[in-house]
Design a protein around this motif. Sequence first.
Motif, PDB file in Angstrom:
ATOM      1  N   PHE A 275       0.806  -1.225   0.000  1.00 17.90           N
ATOM      2  CA  PHE A 275       0.000   0.000   0.000  1.00 17.90           C
ATOM      3  C   PHE A 275       0.840   1.276   0.000  1.00 17.90           C
ATOM      4  O   PHE A 275       0.329   2.350   0.324  1.00 17.90           O
ATOM      5  CB  PHE A 275      -0.955   0.021   1.206  1.00 17.90           C
ATOM      6  N   SER A 276       2.098   1.178  -0.370  1.00 14.78           N
ATOM      7  CA  SER A 276       2.961   2.366  -0.322  1.00 14.78           C
ATOM      8  C   SER A 276       2.636   3.365  -1.420  1.00 14.78           C
ATOM      9  O   SER A 276       3.024   4.536  -1.333  1.00 14.78           O
ATOM     10  CB  SER A 276       4.436   1.945  -0.417  1.00 14.78           C
ATOM     11  N   GLN A 277       1.926   2.936  -2.468  1.00 20.47           N
ATOM     12  CA  GLN A 277       1.538   3.861  -3.536  1.00 20.47           C
ATOM     13  C   GLN A 277       0.267   4.626  -3.205  1.00 20.47           C
ATOM     14  O   GLN A 277      -0.148   5.493  -3.969  1.00 20.47           O
ATOM     15  CB  GLN A 277       1.334   3.081  -4.846  1.00 20.47           C
ATOM     16  N   LEU A 278      -0.312   4.315  -2.055  1.00 19.95           N
ATOM     17  CA  LEU A 278      -1.578   4.932  -1.664  1.00 19.95           C
ATOM     18  C   LEU A 278      -1.388   5.860  -0.478  1.00 19.95           C
ATOM     19  O   LEU A 278      -0.433   5.727   0.296  1.00 19.95           O
ATOM     20  CB  LEU A 278      -2.597   3.853  -1.320  1.00 19.95           C
ATOM     21  N   GLN A 279      -2.308   6.796  -0.357  1.00 12.74           N
ATOM     22  CA  GLN A 279      -2.292   7.741   0.755  1.00 12.74           C
ATOM     23  C   GLN A 279      -3.486   7.453   1.661  1.00 12.74           C
ATOM     24  O   GLN A 279      -4.485   6.883   1.251  1.00 12.74           O
ATOM     25  CB  GLN A 279      -2.405   9.180   0.259  1.00 12.74           C
ATOM     26  N   GLU A 280      -3.358   7.901   2.920  1.00  9.72           N
ATOM     27  CA  GLU A 280      -4.487   7.814   3.839  1.00  9.72           C
ATOM     28  C   GLU A 280      -4.348   8.897   4.895  1.00  9.72           C
ATOM     29  O   GLU A 280      -3.279   9.093   5.468  1.00  9.72           O
ATOM     30  CB  GLU A 280      -4.538   6.447   4.531  1.00  9.72           C
ATOM     31  N   ARG A 281      -5.444   9.593   5.121  1.00  7.61           N
ATOM     32  CA  ARG A 281      -5.497  10.464   6.291  1.00  7.61           C
ATOM     33  C   ARG A 281      -5.648   9.546   7.499  1.00  7.61           C
ATOM     34  O   ARG A 281      -6.555   8.713   7.552  1.00  7.61           O
ATOM     35  CB  ARG A 281      -6.684  11.416   6.209  1.00  7.61           C
ATOM     36  N   LEU A 282      -4.780   9.683   8.485  1.00  8.46           N
ATOM     37  CA  LEU A 282      -4.823   8.776   9.630  1.00  8.46           C
ATOM     38  C   LEU A 282      -6.176   8.869  10.332  1.00  8.46           C
ATOM     39  O   LEU A 282      -6.703   9.966  10.548  1.00  8.46           O
ATOM     40  CB  LEU A 282      -3.699   9.096  10.606  1.00  8.46           C
ATOM     41  N   PRO A 283      -6.758   7.727  10.674  1.00  9.27           N
ATOM     42  CA  PRO A 283      -8.065   7.741  11.338  1.00  9.27           C
ATOM     43  C   PRO A 283      -8.030   8.537  12.635  1.00  9.27           C
ATOM     44  O   PRO A 283      -7.126   8.371  13.459  1.00  9.27           O
ATOM     45  CB  PRO A 283      -8.340   6.258  11.605  1.00  9.27           C
ATOM     46  N   GLN A 284      -9.035   9.382  12.808  1.00 10.00           N
ATOM     47  CA  GLN A 284      -9.200  10.116  14.057  1.00 10.00           C
ATOM     48  C   GLN A 284     -10.439   9.622  14.804  1.00 10.00           C
ATOM     49  O   GLN A 284     -10.932  10.288  15.713  1.00 10.00           O
ATOM     50  CB  GLN A 284      -9.294  11.616  13.782  1.00 10.00           C
ATOM     51  N   PHE A 285     -10.908   8.455  14.393  1.00  7.21           N
ATOM     52  CA  PHE A 285     -12.046   7.826  15.048  1.00  7.21           C
ATOM     53  C   PHE A 285     -11.559   6.540  15.733  1.00  7.21           C
ATOM     54  O   PHE A 285     -10.506   6.001  15.376  1.00  7.21           O
ATOM     55  CB  PHE A 285     -13.140   7.510  14.027  1.00  7.21           C
ATOM     56  N   PRO A 286     -12.305   6.027  16.699  1.00  6.40           N
ATOM     57  CA  PRO A 286     -11.857   4.827  17.434  1.00  6.40           C
ATOM     58  C   PRO A 286     -11.793   3.611  16.515  1.00  6.40           C
ATOM     59  O   PRO A 286     -12.400   3.588  15.438  1.00  6.40           O
ATOM     60  CB  PRO A 286     -12.944   4.651  18.507  1.00  6.40           C
ATOM     61  N   PRO A 287     -11.061   2.578  16.921  1.00  5.52           N
ATOM     62  CA  PRO A 287     -11.019   1.336  16.141  1.00  5.52           C
ATOM     63  C   PRO A 287     -12.429   0.834  15.825  1.00  5.52           C
ATOM     64  O   PRO A 287     -13.337   0.917  16.660  1.00  5.52           O
ATOM     65  CB  PRO A 287     -10.264   0.370  17.062  1.00  5.52           C
ATOM     66  N   THR A 288     -12.603   0.309  14.627  1.00  5.16           N
ATOM     67  CA  THR A 288     -13.937  -0.067  14.142  1.00  5.16           C
ATOM     68  C   THR A 288     -14.235  -1.550  14.291  1.00  5.16           C
ATOM     69  O   THR A 288     -15.286  -2.020  13.843  1.00  5.16           O
ATOM     70  CB  THR A 288     -14.065   0.334  12.661  1.00  5.16           C
ATOM     71  N   PHE A 289     -13.346  -2.294  14.942  1.00  3.14           N
ATOM     72  CA  PHE A 289     -13.513  -3.739  15.128  1.00  3.14           C
ATOM     73  C   PHE A 289     -12.860  -4.118  16.463  1.00  3.14           C
ATOM     74  O   PHE A 289     -11.831  -3.543  16.830  1.00  3.14           O
ATOM     75  CB  PHE A 289     -12.812  -4.475  13.972  1.00  3.14           C
ATOM     76  N   LYS A 290     -13.356  -5.026  17.262  1.00  2.00           N
ATOM     77  CA  LYS A 290     -14.541  -5.826  17.044  1.00  2.00           C
ATOM     78  C   LYS A 290     -15.562  -5.477  18.124  1.00  2.00           C
ATOM     79  O   LYS A 290     -15.190  -5.396  19.302  1.00  2.00           O
ATOM     80  CB  LYS A 290     -14.181  -7.315  17.097  1.00  2.00           C
ATOM     81  N   PHE A 291     -16.831  -5.335  17.737  1.00  2.00           N
ATOM     82  CA  PHE A 291     -17.881  -4.948  18.655  1.00  2.00           C
ATOM     83  C   PHE A 291     -18.840  -6.118  18.886  1.00  2.00           C
ATOM     84  O   PHE A 291     -18.986  -7.003  18.045  1.00  2.00           O
ATOM     85  CB  PHE A 291     -18.681  -3.763  18.098  1.00  2.00           C
ATOM     86  N   GLU A 292     -19.471  -6.085  20.047  1.00  2.00           N
ATOM     87  CA  GLU A 292     -20.556  -7.020  20.301  1.00  2.00           C
ATOM     88  C   GLU A 292     -21.758  -6.600  19.460  1.00  2.00           C
ATOM     89  O   GLU A 292     -22.064  -5.413  19.358  1.00  2.00           O
ATOM     90  CB  GLU A 292     -20.918  -7.025  21.786  1.00  2.00           C
ATOM     91  N   HIS A 293     -22.406  -7.555  18.852  1.00  2.00           N
ATOM     92  CA  HIS A 293     -23.538  -7.260  17.990  1.00  2.00           C
ATOM     93  C   HIS A 293     -24.613  -6.498  18.764  1.00  2.00           C
ATOM     94  O   HIS A 293     -24.971  -6.852  19.879  1.00  2.00           O
ATOM     95  CB  HIS A 293     -24.122  -8.546  17.406  1.00  2.00           C
ATOM     96  N   GLY A 294     -25.110  -5.434  18.119  1.00  2.00           N
ATOM     97  CA  GLY A 294     -26.193  -4.665  18.712  1.00  2.00           C
ATOM     98  C   GLY A 294     -25.757  -3.665  19.753  1.00  2.00           C
ATOM     99  O   GLY A 294     -26.600  -3.122  20.480  1.00  2.00           O
ATOM    100  N   SER A 295     -24.453  -3.391  19.883  1.00  2.00           N
ATOM    101  CA  SER A 295     -23.986  -2.461  20.915  1.00  2.00           C
ATOM    102  C   SER A 295     -22.762  -1.708  20.418  1.00  2.00           C
ATOM    103  O   SER A 295     -22.241  -1.958  19.330  1.00  2.00           O
ATOM    104  CB  SER A 295     -23.644  -3.212  22.200  1.00  2.00           C
TER     105      SER A 295
END
Length: 567
Positions: free
Chosen positions: A254-274
């Motif tokens: 992925f070195s040819q790609l750019q990304e703004r670093l996430p400023q939101f909490p990790p998106t995995f792993k959550f309990e279903h429905g919460s």
Amino acid sequence: MRAGKASDKGTIGKDLGSLVRFLPLALRIYIVTWNVSTKFPENISLNKLLGLENRPDQDTALPDFFVIGLQEVNAQPQNTLYNLFKDDLWTQKFKEVLKERDFVVIKTEQMQGLLLSVFARRKHLLHLRQVETEYTRTGLGGIWGNKGAVSIRLNVYGSSICLVNAHLAAHDHMLEERINDYERIVQEQKFHVKAKETIFDHDYVFWFGDLNFRLTGEATTSADEIRAMVARDELKQLIEKDQLLLVRREGRAFSQLQERLPQFPPTFKFEHGSNDYDMKRRPAWTDRILYAVNENNYRNVRLTAEQTSYKSHPSYSISDHKPVTSEFTLKCTLEASRDENGNLYASATTTSRKLKTIRRKKRRPAALHSTKQADAPREARVNRKSQYNVEHFRNQHNNRLSYKLAMRNNTDVHSFDDLVTDLIDYGQVYEDTTERTISFKPIELWLVGEPNTIEYVIPNGFDEGNADWIGIYRENFTSLSEYLAYEYTETYKDKQHQLNEQQLQHLQNTRTVQLTFSENVSLPLDTRYQLLYFQSTGTRGVTGLVGISDSFAVEKRCPSPSFDEID
């Protein structure tokens, strides 16, 4: 798209129109990635996820495109069979929301649980060309499609875009497998559009999905410690442990790609429905959206992408992943300067430096290397009389979207005359031959149960595909796959070796063609219809919508009375 030459005959008028298309033009693209964990879209509203209000009349500043990338869509055999005849349930759900905003499904590609859909505003349809899909399996060594990538590439107003939705190998310790998955996708995805055969040949690349990169320090940083850091809003410290960030810095993937670093909490792993993390796994930023721009793919034209948002949506809790969205503004601007009078001209730095075209660096015309040309005063060059005056420009291009955009951006029309002359002389005008369109003649009467012959006009130089076809659609169709009937057009591409020079020349000229639809075409009488012309190379080939007719009604002829019915 190719660089035109000053010696090209009969192309300057077309080049002028193409040049105008490269004036400041902004398109907005909204991307969604979500691992839906085999759940169905029941009892949820997608408006907030798409940045939309509850009612269409409340929306402001709609994007031009929505790109929806889903992973782990329910792909049980009965659902796969259902999808052969209808859109999958997720695509239907998104379509219900977006059709009210006059968006149309351009293309959908699915490989088991991976689903990618592109929606475009109706006004852009005739400017989306050379659409093609591809997929790569990486599960079980490449024989299973539970992991891998699906992609859609297309040209948008002459610029090429490649959209990649990926689901890579899972689990903390599978970093090398994720890197191998990435390399396999890059190597195996091949398209059939000249000079855009691979993902990174494109002007714009958007790569998103459940990339499954985790946090380093599995032995030293537990799930509880990660959760505590999130609670203390120590995301900057935590992101430094991100595997994707590290492999990009090391140039391993992925070195040819750019990304703004996430400023939101990790998106995995959550309990279903919460919104509570499932402590059986270490939380991580598995769901990502990256992009790349080949800024200097063309002479005098600069491509840019501004990432205006990047966020997660914690209110959606049907899955163990949170969806992530990002919005981009794509711009294609002509690199030009202004003289002391405010008129545009090609900048000296632009014309002198070496910029690449699609395949190779273009040599400057020999005249540019002469001392006489180099020493000529700029005033003499800028003020030369052009063979294209302003009135001609207005007459020929007033109806073009590009012209309207130029006017909206307050571009001085009079400056085009000098600019076009300058660029033509320097051999740096661009032509996009794919922008030619088919025009349908009005349909006066369509009779159900009888053969119906239509007429359409093929423009000069139009390149017919091997499998061009015309489909019948309901007016205000919501997907390009919703045709009710179709007929293939007559194509001479495979017969050109049998034609003489005069016949070949005729094929290059503007001409009117007739096509007859069978009497077996059955259309309900209570609605209006449109004809759509698709340029195509065949099944799973390269396609593009190049013509849309005006709407028309259908009728059923009253049967003639029999002798027995006549007194």
